[in-house]
Design an enzyme around this catalytic site. Structure first.
Site, PDB file in Angstrom:
ATOM      1  N   HIS A  97       0.931  -1.132  -0.061  1.00 17.01           N
ATOM      2  CA  HIS A  97      -0.100  -0.130  -0.052  1.00 17.01           C
ATOM      3  C   HIS A  97       0.855   1.308   0.011  1.00 17.01           C
ATOM      4  O   HIS A  97       2.221   1.396   0.711  1.00 17.01           O
ATOM      5  CB  HIS A  97      -0.715   0.290   1.319  1.00 17.01           C
ATOM      6  N   ASP A 100       2.374   1.915   3.356  1.00 13.69           N
ATOM      7  CA  ASP A 100       3.536   1.055   3.922  1.00 13.69           C
ATOM      8  C   ASP A 100       4.811   1.441   3.562  1.00 13.69           C
ATOM      9  O   ASP A 100       5.606   1.226   4.472  1.00 13.69           O
ATOM     10  CB  ASP A 100       3.268  -0.204   3.337  1.00 13.69           C
TER      11      ASP A 100
END
Ligand code: XUL
Ligand code: CO
Length: 431
Positions: A97, A100
Site C-alpha cells: 500500500h 506502507d
C-alpha cells in the site's frame, strides 16, 4: 547491507533439512508442465512484515523495528531490509500500500513527493533483485480522514482525495511493472444505517470503480484490476461482502468483464464460506484473479491474518486454482502477519518459509489429485445425465412440455448416493 537479518542465510531447497530450509518448496520442480515457482507466484506483503507494529485492541506496539518512524531515511531503510528478506526467501513478488512504503506528508502534495521518491528507490532496488511487483494498492482506511469511507464517504472531498490517491498508486504500480492493481474497500461500508444513505454510497463506489477502469485503459496498464471482498471489519457492514456480492455489484455498474477478484482465505471464513467455495465461485464467473493466502482463526471470529498452516485446506484451494487454469497475472500473496510475541527477525523468515512449504505441499497434492483424475471423473459421472440428449433437451424445453413428458414417458427417478465419505477418503490419500 543492513544487519537486521545477520546470521540468516538465503534459504535453500533441502527435503532432508531439520533446520531453516524449504523442505517442499522447490521452485524448479515441474508440475503439469510448469515450474513450481510459476504456479505459486509467491508475494510478500509489505504491510504485515515491515509496517505493522504488533498492536492489538488491548496493547500497543510490540515490535521495535529500527526503521519505524515517519522519515524518508527510515522508509529507505525499511526498503533495504524488505529486499534483503525477499532475497533470503527467493520471493518472486511483493505487494504494497502507499502508506506502507512512504512517510505521510503534511499535505497531499508532500505525501505524493515522498511516495514518488520511494517508488524511484524501489525501482532501483528491483534492478538488482529477482523480486517483482505482484500488485500495488492504496491504503484508504488507516488515516482518520477515511473513517467514514473513501469512495463511499459522505464528504465529496474525501472522494476526490481517494481518486487522486488511487491515480497515484496506479501510476506507481505501472512504473514498477506491477502485474495487478488491487482495491480492497477498507471502510467502504457502514456502522449504522441511522446516518447512512446506502444507495448513494454504493453508487459512489460504482462510479469510482468505473473511473479506475477508465484510467487503466487511458494509461495502457496491462495488469488486472482486482477487488478484494471482505464481509466485515473494519466496518460492521461492508459493501464488498463476498464474491457473489461483488459480482452483483460489478454487473450493476457494467464492470464484470473489466474487474476480477483477489480472494483472501480469512475473508472467506469471515463471510461464512470456505476458501475453496469462494475460489470455485469466482472461477465459474470468470473473475478469479489472485489470492491473499493466510489462515483465519476458526474460534475468534476475527481477521487474524495468520500464516497458512493447514495442508488439506490449502490443497483444496489450489485444486480450484488449477481447475480454473492456474494464475495468469495473479499469484499467492501472503497477507499474513506474525503473532505479536514473535519478535525476532528469524520469526519473519520462519513464518514465510513455513507458509511457502505448506503451499508447496498443497499444490503438489492438488496436482496429484488432478492427475489421478478420480475426483473429476466422479463429479462428471454425477452429472452425466445432463450430457445425454434427454438432459440437453430439457434445458431447451418449457414447463408444460416437460410436465406432459413426465407422464407420457413414465419416468421414475431414483436417488443416488452423493458419496461424500468416499470422496473425502479419496482426498485424504493425497493430502
Ligand atoms: C485487509 C486486507 C488488506 C488488503 C489490501 O483485511 O486483506 O490488507 O489485502 O488492502
Ligand atoms: Co488481503
Amino acid at each position: 547491507m543492513t544487519d537486521f537479518f545477520t546470521g540468516i542465510d538465503k534459504l535453500e531447497y533441502n527435503p532432508d533439512s531439520t533446520s531453516l530450509a524449504f523442505r517442499h518448496y522447490n521452485p524448479e520442480e515441474m508440475l503439469l508442465g510448469k515450474r513450481m515457482e510459476d504456479h505459486l507466484r509467491f508475494a510478500v506483503a509489505y504491510w504485515h512484515s515491515f509496517a505493522w507494529p504488533g498492536g492489538d485492541p488491548f496493547g500497543g506496539a510490540t515490535f521495535e523495528r529500527p526503521w519505524f518512524g515517519e522519515t524518508m531515511e527510515l522508509a529507505r531503510l525499511k526498503a533495504d531490509v524488505a529486499f534483503e528478506m525477499f532475497d533470503i526467501l527467493g520471493a518472486p513478488y511483493f505487494c504494497w500500500h502507499d502508506a506502507d512504503i512512504r512517510p505521510e506528508g503534511d499535505s497531499f502534495k508532500e505525501s505524493r513527493r515522498n511516495f514518488e521518491d520511494i517508488i524511484d528507490y524501489l525501482a532501483e532496488k528491483m534492478e538488482h533483485s529477482q523480486t517483482r511487483l505482484l500488485w500495488g494498492t492504496a491504503n484508504m482506511f488507516s488515516h482518520r480522514r477515511f473513517m467514514s469511507g473513501a469512495a463511499t464517504n459522505p464528504d465529496p472531498e474525501i472522494f476526490a482525495w481517494s481518486a487522486a490517491t488511487v491515480k497515484l498508486c496506479m501510476d506507481a504500480t505501472q512504473k514498477l511493472g506491477g502485474e495487478n492493481y488491487v482495491l480492497w474497500g477498507g471502510r467502504e461500508g457502514y456502522e449504522t444505517l441511522l446516518n447512512t444513505d446506502l444507495k448513494r454510497e454504493r453508487a459512489q463506489a460504482g462510479r469510482f470503480l468505473q473511473m479506475v477502469v477508465d484510467y487503466k485503459h487511458k494509461i495502457g496498464f496491462k495488469g488486472a484490476i482486482l477487488v478484494e471482498p471482505k464481509p466485515q471489519e473494519p466496518s460492521k457492514h461492508q459493501y464488498d461482502f463476498d464474491v457473489a456480492t461483488v459480482y452483483g455489484f460489478l454487473k450493476e455498474f457494467g464492470l464484470e468483464s473489466e474487474v476480477q477478484m483477489n480472494i483472501e482465505q480469512g475473508h472467506a471464513i469471515l463471510a461464512g464460506h470456505s476458501f475453496e467455495h469462494e475460489l470455485a465461485l469466482a472461477a465459474s464467473l470468470g473473475i478469479l484473479g489472485s489470492i491473499d493466502m493466510n489462515r483465519n482463526d476458526y474460534q475468534s471470529g476475527w481477521d487474524t491474518d495468520q500464516f497458512p498452516n493447514n495442508v488439506p485446506e490449502v490443497a483444496l484451494a489450489y485444486y480450484e486454482v488449477l481447475r480454473a487454469g492456474g494464475f495468469k497475472t495473479g499469484g499467492t500473496n501472503f497477507d499474513a502477519k506474525l503473532r505479536r510475541q514473535s519478535l525476532d527477525p528469524l520469526d519473519l523468515i520462519a513464518g514465510h518459509a513455513g507458509a511457502m512449504d505448506v503451499c508447496a505441499r498443497g499444490l503438489k497434492a492438488a496436482v496429484a489429485m488432478l492427475e489421478d483424475g478420480t475426483l473429476e471423473n466422479k463429479r462428471n459421472e454425477r452429472y452425466a445425465g445432463w450430457d445425454s440428449e434427454y438432459g440437453k433437451s430439457l434445458l431447451q424445453s418449457d414447463l408444460a412440455s416437460i410436465a406432459d413428458d413426465v407422464e407420457s414417458s413414465g419416468i421414475d427417478p431414483q436417488p443416488r448416493s452423493g458419496q461424500q465419505e468416499v470422496l473425502e477418503n479419496l482426498v485424504n490419500r493425497f493430502v
